[in-house]
Scaffold this active site. Structure first.
Site, mmCIF file in Angstrom:
data_model
loop_
_atom_site.group_PDB
_atom_site.id
_atom_site.type_symbol
_atom_site.label_atom_id
_atom_site.label_comp_id
_atom_site.label_asym_id
_atom_site.label_seq_id
_atom_site.Cartn_x
_atom_site.Cartn_y
_atom_site.Cartn_z
ATOM 1 N N CYS A 174 34.267 36.929 41.624
ATOM 2 C CA CYS A 174 35.295 37.975 41.500
ATOM 3 C C CYS A 174 35.703 38.298 42.930
ATOM 4 O O CYS A 174 35.246 39.281 43.503
ATOM 5 C CB CYS A 174 34.725 39.203 40.794
ATOM 6 S SG CYS A 174 34.523 39.001 39.024
ATOM 7 N N PRO A 176 39.878 41.408 47.030
ATOM 8 C CA PRO A 176 40.792 40.815 48.017
ATOM 9 C C PRO A 176 40.126 39.935 49.076
ATOM 10 O O PRO A 176 40.787 39.514 50.018
ATOM 11 C CB PRO A 176 41.409 42.053 48.676
ATOM 12 C CG PRO A 176 40.344 43.088 48.586
ATOM 13 C CD PRO A 176 39.618 42.837 47.289
ATOM 14 N N LYS A 218 34.284 39.882 50.943
ATOM 15 C CA LYS A 218 32.959 39.237 50.934
ATOM 16 C C LYS A 218 33.109 37.723 51.072
ATOM 17 O O LYS A 218 32.271 37.070 51.693
ATOM 18 C CB LYS A 218 32.202 39.637 49.665
ATOM 19 C CG LYS A 218 31.983 41.158 49.607
ATOM 20 C CD LYS A 218 31.162 41.600 48.424
ATOM 21 C CE LYS A 218 31.083 43.119 48.352
ATOM 22 N NZ LYS A 218 32.318 43.759 47.858
ATOM 23 N N ASP A 244 39.423 34.552 41.105
ATOM 24 C CA ASP A 244 39.767 35.909 40.639
ATOM 25 C C ASP A 244 40.807 35.784 39.528
ATOM 26 O O ASP A 244 41.646 34.882 39.542
ATOM 27 C CB ASP A 244 40.313 36.776 41.777
ATOM 28 C CG ASP A 244 40.163 38.268 41.452
ATOM 29 O OD1 ASP A 244 39.199 38.888 41.957
ATOM 30 O OD2 ASP A 244 40.988 38.810 40.695
ATOM 31 N N ASP A 264 40.348 33.416 34.645
ATOM 32 C CA ASP A 264 39.339 34.295 34.066
ATOM 33 C C ASP A 264 38.005 33.562 34.186
ATOM 34 O O ASP A 264 37.870 32.435 33.703
ATOM 35 C CB ASP A 264 39.708 34.560 32.589
ATOM 36 C CG ASP A 264 38.717 35.488 31.910
ATOM 37 O OD1 ASP A 264 37.615 35.716 32.450
ATOM 38 O OD2 ASP A 264 39.057 35.983 30.820
ATOM 39 N N CYS A 304 30.024 48.229 43.043
ATOM 40 C CA CYS A 304 30.157 49.425 43.887
ATOM 41 C C CYS A 304 30.080 50.651 42.979
ATOM 42 O O CYS A 304 30.785 51.627 43.180
ATOM 43 C CB CYS A 304 31.421 49.391 44.738
ATOM 44 S SG CYS A 304 32.950 49.240 43.806
#
Ligand SMILES: C[S@@+](CC[C@H](N)C(=O)[O-])C[C@H]1O[C@@H](n2cnc3c(N)ncnc32)[C@H](O)[C@@H]1O
Length: 442
Positions: free
Chosen positions: A263, A266, A269, A286, A312, A383
């Site tokens: 994933c 933007p 990572k 993504d 996906d 997060c």
């Protein structure tokens, strides 16, 4: 305050009235249409002016909305109904009175002019009177409204319960962190030099900066435009929270390995993984092509490459059946660890949303398990600070997947306020390092 709105009567709104009126329109969109603050700002359109000021007013008003809206309600007569833009206008004006350095009479004049910009000229007197009453009765109004803890600390009740359950004695620090403007943290690309050398470059550029949590982290005393950061355009440094910098370290990709950033957008990572280990066969996937374009921009700035896949993760058609040695799953989540960066979360999320996030996270984690080579390493990250999206998801996954285990203890980071010091400041993150056995999963 007789002069209130005099400039607007002459046809020229007071400086600041346009930005305030735009912030009011955006706040209204977040509240009434449930759109994010970013989407609400986009909706203002291309002729919106003074966007930096608008964004700052909007962020602050969202951050304190759950304290300010009850204060506005306390100013109204029972049953008094305001035209749609006037309630958010009063919220925004109260935000400026409470949290900006502008003198109160100036703010009142700007709010009155903003009412005219919003085509509510007939309400100019009402706005003026309500704001004057707020100033005159400030202490009593605040004392009345702040009897509710949710209003006093501007958090929804369900989230306060969650924070207290997760953070225990650190809950007040988490709440304080959520309510401050976000610190600006950087990730130094060690291929270009040491962090200490970069701190010297900041000092030479007049930017006050300190060492952060990880050996790559620098925390600025004040946020600056990225254009001012030494070497930014050349990829010497990137903007990334300290807590987010743990992902690439925990993934620990080794030269020559096949890696999936599942994933990716933007791409913060993705770029860090490649900065640490350039010699990788890295796929950055993504579901959002628009967000994937931002990954490409970040890779270009750093002068590195990845195989970008718009798909996906759960779909079958994008995978060539060659397993990955390492997978980072930075799953979509409630983002309750990054509230100070996205204060709209306090208004947009509901307790009932969390089960949906957890179901998606389970689905994506199970999919990643199919893609990992034996002896590989899968880092599950969010997060979020909520147990239901973190330990519970991993616990359910491990219970359903015999042969899988934790390669090391989970890492749970709670949002730490600036007062904790640059060396401790971080957003909230959760990391679980999982392996399907074998020797490669260090
Ligand atoms: C937390 S963000 C990732 C942040 C990113 N790792 C970074 O560090 O910049 C989650 C991302 O997951 C993506 N996403 C959500 N559902 C997905 C799916 N089913 N397949 C692939 N990507 C998905 C979203 O578009 C979003 O960009």
């Amino acid at each position: 305050m007789k002069a209130a709105g005099a400039a607007a009567k002459r046809g020229t709104p007071a400086p600041g009235a346009l930005a305030m009126s735009q912030a009011v329109r955006a706040l209204h969109a977040v509240r009434e249409d449930g759109v994010t603050a970013e989407e609400a700002l986009l909706r203002l359109g291309s002729d919106a002016a003074d966007l930096a000021a608008t964004r700052a007013i909007l962020s602050g008003s969202l951050r304190w909305y759950l304290r300010l809206a009850p204060l506005v309600d306390a100013l109204l007569r029972p049953g008094q109904v305001l035209a749609p833009p006037l309630h958010p206008l009063l919220v925004v004006a109260l935000h400026q009175l409470e949290y900006s350095r502008a003198p109160a009479p100036v703010t009142v004049n700007i709010a009155v002019d903003a009412a005219r910009v919003l085509r509510q000229a007939a309400a100019a007197g009402l706005i003026n009177a309500l704001l004057r009453r707020f100033l005159a009765e400030h202490a009593a109004l605040c004392a009345r409204v702040e009897r509710s803890e949710a209003a006093a600390v501007a958090h929804p009740r369900w989230l306060l319960r969650e924070i207290r359950a997760v953070a225990g004695p650190a809950a007040d620090a988490v709440i304080a962190a959520n309510n401050e403007s976000p610190p600006m943290s950087l990730r130094v690309n060690l291929a270009h030099g040491t962090r200490e050398a970069y701190l010297d470059r900041c000092a030479a550029a007049g930017i006050a900066a300190r060492s952060g949590l990880l050996p790559t982290t620098v925390v600025l005393d004040e946020a600056v435009d990225v254009g001012r950061l030494p070497g930014f355009a050349l990829g010497v440094v990137s903007v990334q929270d300290a807590g987010a910098q743990h992902a690439a370290v925990l993934l620990d990709a080794q030269p020559g390995e096949r890696v999936l950033d599942a994933c990716a957008a933007p791409g913060g990572k993705t770029c860090h993984i490649l900065e640490r280990t350039p010699d990788l066969d890295l796929a950055a996937l993504d579901v959002s092509p628009a967000r994937l374009a931002r990954v490409q921009q970040n890779l270009d700035r750093l002068g590195i490459a990845a195989n970008l896949i718009a798909a996906d993760l759960a779909a079958e058609d994008w995978w060539d059946a060659r397993p990955f040695n390492r997978i980072l799953l930075d799953a979509p989540c409630s983002a309750t660890g990054v509230i100070r960066r996205h204060p709209d979360i306090k208004l947009l999320r509901r307790a009932t949303d969390i089960a949906g996030f957890a179901a998606t996270q389970q689905r994506l984690l199970r999919r990643c398990a199919q893609l990992l080579a034996p002896g590989g390493r899968l880092v599950y990250a969010t997060c979020s600070i909520l147990e239901a999206e973190n330990e519970a998801v991993v616990g359910d996954f491990l219970a359903a997947h015999p042969g899988w285990s934790r390669a090391q203890e989970d890492m749970r980071l709670l949002p730490a306020p600036r007062a904790a010091g640059a060396g401790a400041v971080t957003d909230g993150f959760y990391y679980a390092c999982l392996t399907n056995g074998g020797s490669g999963a260090r």
